[in-house]
Design a protein around this motif. Structure first.
Motif, short mmCIF file in Angstrom:
data_model
loop_
_atom_site.label_atom_id
_atom_site.label_comp_id
_atom_site.label_asym_id
_atom_site.label_seq_id
_atom_site.Cartn_x
_atom_site.Cartn_y
_atom_site.Cartn_z
N PHE A 359 11.84 28.24 63.70
CA PHE A 359 12.32 26.98 63.12
C PHE A 359 11.21 25.97 62.91
O PHE A 359 11.40 24.98 62.18
N LEU A 360 10.02 26.18 63.51
CA LEU A 360 8.94 25.22 63.34
C LEU A 360 8.58 25.03 61.87
O LEU A 360 8.22 23.93 61.44
N LYS A 361 8.70 26.10 61.09
CA LYS A 361 8.34 26.02 59.68
C LYS A 361 9.33 25.18 58.88
O LYS A 361 9.03 24.77 57.76
N THR A 362 10.51 24.93 59.43
CA THR A 362 11.54 24.19 58.70
C THR A 362 11.54 22.69 59.02
O THR A 362 12.32 21.95 58.44
N LEU A 363 10.67 22.26 59.91
CA LEU A 363 10.66 20.84 60.30
C LEU A 363 10.23 19.95 59.14
O LEU A 363 9.33 20.33 58.38
N PRO A 364 10.82 18.78 58.99
CA PRO A 364 10.42 17.86 57.91
C PRO A 364 8.95 17.45 58.01
O PRO A 364 8.32 17.58 59.07
N ALA A 365 8.44 16.94 56.92
CA ALA A 365 7.00 16.68 56.78
C ALA A 365 6.45 15.70 57.81
O ALA A 365 5.32 15.85 58.27
N ASN A 366 7.20 14.68 58.19
CA ASN A 366 6.67 13.64 59.08
C ASN A 366 7.07 13.82 60.54
O ASN A 366 6.87 12.93 61.36
N SER A 367 7.64 14.97 60.86
CA SER A 367 8.13 15.19 62.22
C SER A 367 7.01 15.16 63.25
O SER A 367 5.83 15.34 62.93
N ALA A 368 7.40 14.96 64.50
CA ALA A 368 6.48 15.07 65.63
C ALA A 368 7.23 15.69 66.78
O ALA A 368 8.46 15.54 66.89
N GLY A 369 6.51 16.41 67.62
CA GLY A 369 7.16 17.12 68.72
C GLY A 369 6.59 16.73 70.07
O GLY A 369 5.45 16.25 70.17
N ILE A 370 7.38 16.95 71.11
CA ILE A 370 6.94 16.75 72.48
C ILE A 370 7.38 17.95 73.31
O ILE A 370 8.57 18.28 73.34
N LEU A 371 6.42 18.60 73.94
CA LEU A 371 6.74 19.64 74.91
C LEU A 371 7.03 18.93 76.23
O LEU A 371 6.17 18.23 76.77
N CYS A 372 8.22 19.12 76.74
CA CYS A 372 8.69 18.39 77.92
C CYS A 372 8.99 19.39 79.04
O CYS A 372 9.68 20.39 78.80
N GLU A 373 8.49 19.11 80.23
CA GLU A 373 8.76 20.03 81.35
C GLU A 373 9.14 19.24 82.60
O GLU A 373 8.49 18.25 82.94
#
Length: 846
Positions: A359-373
């Motif tokens: 699904f990473l390839k489908t994220l919108p252009a301006n998205s940002a992610g956070i790996l949370c643990e």
């Protein structure tokens, strides 16, 4: 490429030298004149140093060939310097002798372990002292509450050792699998989860070190405190005087306290002047983060922290970088252990990696992610944290998120994506450009605004492929830009960008220009900007006080040249398709079988690029010397087993390059012979076994060394004749085992069949596997038609592709039959054979 292959062919021909001269346009008369000049010229300082080192160190622990000097000219940073020698000391006494030699010859020493440094602190034009081979101590103290380490052991190995105590070291850099304790301490490493509290500085308990004057002190030894004051009165008094200047300056004291609330590795750890009273304790903590410029750290004891066994990890995505950054305080308040930020460009760089969610390839252009643990000591504690965190997560503007998982494999795949982000991002840069990684920290409340300002700065300087990622929980951001540095104008652009970055981070946000990667050469011109005139003056006086001859890593941290960060930059020329993505991070090196014999995968690539640069510069002498030695060091001794690719974030398999170069160097005759060997491998196997048995018979009759002496004598006449090693084992007779109902097929590898019998031991590896299977109630099927089967690795590794294709197809047909059309699993007794069969698909017929 063609030059390399041509050189290897020419070397074996009577007229090879003339052909080589013609290829490089070198005239005989000019070449002879240069040789005479070299032979009759006075001994250079470099040669004097090399001779002095040779008098103290055995040949196997000293490298001075041009190929070795250039192989060690790079670390993970974007700087390159060619050392005069590489030496491998094994104890403190040898380090003391190096200090003495350095003072006598006025030459610098730079200590290096894993070479994963990112700011240019592990390269030198002096003597490079490599500690990665001979300083591997790990020892638990107080039931794992502390751990004693030497510099030449990786952080991951230490953590693996500490698992039995449910502990780990505090620092957890992304490079922990390759970074060694010497660098982790000398750079004051922190990382993903340790924050400010559990970094190298704060977890240091005791340290043993060698001063530039050769004196050794150990804070574990209480007598050394008094001895330090009595034997080093000038140094002890000087440290206390500097401490008093800091304490008597309220503004500087406040600045130190404020700046160390966030991650900061700019300059020396002058918080030690406030945190400790005795000069030896102050000095011990000044060494942490000093990047090898003050002393040699021989051993350290670190307090460990709990390795919380229960973890739950998830990926959260937001509409923009600003929205994601603004969510960090709430996520931090939810008791998250790690919050790793990734902007859309960074995510894009890892979309195609193994284990990356589709699904990473489908994220919108301006998205940002956070790996949370989230982490806890108990399963119930973890569930309680997750329940509490759910309220925070539901209130956040999350556009997409994965389920939080406790599956270790899935967690590891998430972390591998994050930890490999720098080399992955650098790998997608435009070919021929250099990757410039920056590392800043700002107070958490300014994180969102800082990201926006950074993005505007990227636009201004046309860094359209720039990416941002980092440890958002601590306000620590990494960002990478790439550009060509082939012209003074391009270098000037990078300099202007750095000046404006310093203004933004230091002046506007009161942040740190280096959060965890160290000052090195990259930030040395900005140390005074960050710490002010008085703070910088104290650092300069500290360096002069401890290292008055300036022999330890000069130019790092303290450097009077305000343009040093724009010099000795490392171009990454396009060389070969297989390895052009490499940013020389060094993650691969600890996996390489030949790393302590000739070269590592990184060094093989570094040398390919060095050859390109040398050819462009017209340095024919150095080019020819490296090219000649590369035949053996770079090609012949590569195991081509692909282990480097298992650790490389972008799966670069240096072995593929080596195999292609070998393949291109084969003649038609060589390929034809290899093909006949492959087609008649059963006969070849029988002949080899007969030869081995005959040799053993000669040894039994005439003595254990008979064959060794005989073949040694033949080699004096015919150097290419194979030598009979005294350790050579004997052929093995493998008895078939054909149960009516089998659980597993045991494919006894050809190397085990041919050389698997150790005459000194009663059991062979086949006997051990049989016994192990019996204990586990596993019914082994050992085929009765093993002779002639092979994984084909010997042919693949040598680049004999037609032969490889023939034998691997034959073997897969046979294995398919053994496995009852794939219904039974197959086990091999050699890992590389397993790997060879698992990766042969592209060579199989329909």
């Amino acid at each position: 490429m063609s030059n390399c292959c041509g050189f290897l062919r020419f070397e074996q021909k009577p007229d090879g030298i003339s052909v080589l001269r013609q290829a490089f346009g070198v005239k005989r008369q000019k070449r002879t004149l240069q040789s005479e000049i070299i032979e009759h010229s006075p001994m250079t300082k470099e040669k004097q140093v090399q001779q002095a080192l040779a008098a103290q160190f055995p040949a196997d622990r000293l490298k001075t060939r041009l190929i070795d000097l250039h192989a060690y000219s790079s670390d993970a940073s974007f700087y390159t310097l060619v050392p005069q020698a590489i030496v491998f000391p094994v104890n403190i006494e040898e380090v003391q002798s190096l200090f003495k030699l350095a003072r006598q010859h006025q030459i610098s020493l730079t200590f290096r372990t894993g070479g994963t440094s990112l700011s240019g602190q592990a390269v030198t034009e002096g003597i490079l002292v490599d500690l990665s081979r001979n300083w591997p101590l790990i020892k638990a103290e107080q039931q794992g509450s502390a751990v004693r380490v030497q510099p030449g052991i990786t952080g991951s190995r230490v953590n693996f050792f500490l698992k039995q105590y449910k502990k780990k070291i505090g620092p957890d850099p992304a490079s922990i699998n390759a970074a060694m304790m010497g660098g982790i301490l000398s750079n004051n490493s922190s990382g993903m989860c340790c924050g400010v509290v559990n970094n190298s500085y704060h977890t240091l308990k005791q340290v043993k070190f060698v001063l530039p004057n050769g004196e050794v002190f150990d804070t574990e030894n209480r007598d050394d405190y008094k001895r330090f004051e009595t034997t080093q009165p000038r140094l002890a008094a000087g440290i206390l005087q500097l401490a008093k200047r800091v304490k008597d300056n309220p503004a500087l004291t406040a600045k130190i306290r404020d700046k160390y609330k966030i991650k900061n590795t700019v300059g020396y750890s002058i918080n030690a002047f406030l945190d400790y009273q005795h000069p030896l304790d102050i000095l011990a903590h000044l060494l942490i983060g000093a990047e090898g410029t003050l002393a040699f750290i021989a051993e350290a004891v670190l307090n460990t922290i709990p390795d919380k066994p229960y973890k739950s990890t998830g990926l959260l995505f937001f509409a923009s970088t600003t929205v994601a950054c603004n969510a960090i305080p709430a996520l931090r308040d939810s008791d998250a252990e790690a919050l790793e930020f990734m902007d859309r460009a960074a995510i894009r760089s890892i979309e195609d990696q193994a284990g990356a969610p589709a699904f990473l390839k489908t994220l919108p252009a301006n998205s940002a992610g956070i790996l949370c643990e989230y982490q806890s000591d108990t399963a119930a504690g973890l569930q309680e944290k997750l329940t509490r965190a759910a309220q925070f997560l539901d209130s956040l503007p999350i556009t997409y998120r994965t389920e939080f998982t406790t599956d270790e494999y899935l967690q590891a795949s998430y972390w591998k994506l994050r930890k490999g982000m720098y080399p992955s991002v650098a790998a997608v840069r435009q070919k021929g450009t250099s990757a410039m990684l920056e590392d800043i920290a700002v107070p958490i409340q300014h994180l969102g605004n800082c990201v926006e300002d950074l993005q505007q700065l990227f636009i201004k300087y046309k860094y359209y492929d720039a990416i941002i990622f980092g440890h958002a929980k601590e306000g620590n951001l990494h960002f990478l830009v790439s550009q060509s540095i082939d012209t003074p104008e391009e270098v000037a652009v990078f300099g202007a960008f750095n000046d404006e970055l310093a203004e933004l981070v230091i002046k506007k946000y009161n942040g740190a220009l280096k959060a965890e990667h160290g000052t090195g050469r990259q930030i040395a011109p900005y140390v005074e900007t960050e710490w002010g005139t008085e703070g910088y003056a104290i650092m300069k006086e500290l360096k002069t006080l401890i290292d008055p001859d300036n022999i330890l890593n000069p130019g790092v941290i303290i450097n009077p040249d305000k343009n040093c960060h724009l010099k000795n930059l490392k171009p990454l020329p396009v060389v070969e398709e297989e390895v052009d993505k490499c940013v020389e991070c060094g993650y691969c090196e600890h996996k390489c079988p030949s790393r302590h014999f000739t070269l590592t995968p990184r060094q093989r690539i570094v040398l390919r690029r060095s050859l390109s640069r040398l050819q462009k510069a017209g340095d024919t002498h150095t080019y020819n010397s490296i090219l000649k030695d590369y035949a053996y060091d770079g090609l012949d001794t590569c195991a081509v087993d692909g282990m480097c690719a298992t650790e490389c974030p972008v799966a670069i398999n240096t072995g593929e390059l080596v195999k292609r170069l070998r393949k291109e160097n084969h003649s038609k005759t060589g390929n034809a012979i290899a093909l006949q060997v492959a087609k008649n491998f059963g006969l070849v196997e029988r002949l080899i076994k007969t030869g081995l048995r005959s040799g053993r018979l000669v040894n039994n009759v005439f003595g254990k060394k008979a064959m060794y002496k005989l073949t040694s004598g033949v080699r004096k006449i015919a150097p290419a004749f194979p030598l009979w090693p005294q350790q050579l084992t004997a052929p093995l007779t493998v008895k078939a085992q054909l149960p009516e109902q089998a659980d597993v097929v045991y494919f006894v590898s050809c190397i085990s069949r041919i050389m698997g019998r150790d005459m000194e031991k009663k059991e062979s590896i086949v006997d051990v596997c049989r016994r192990l299977a019996e204990k586990a109630n596993v019914r082994l099927l050992i085929p009765d038609n093993l002779t002639g089967t092979c994984c084909a690795q010997p042919f693949a590794s040598k680049g004999f592709t037609p032969a490889y294709r023939v034998i691997v197809n034959k073997t897969i047909d046979t294995v398919w039959a053994w496995s009852q059309s794939g219904s039974l699993p197959i086990v091999l007794d050699i890992t590389s054979c397993t790997h060879s069969l698992q990766t042969c698909r592209s060579y199989l017929s329909p």
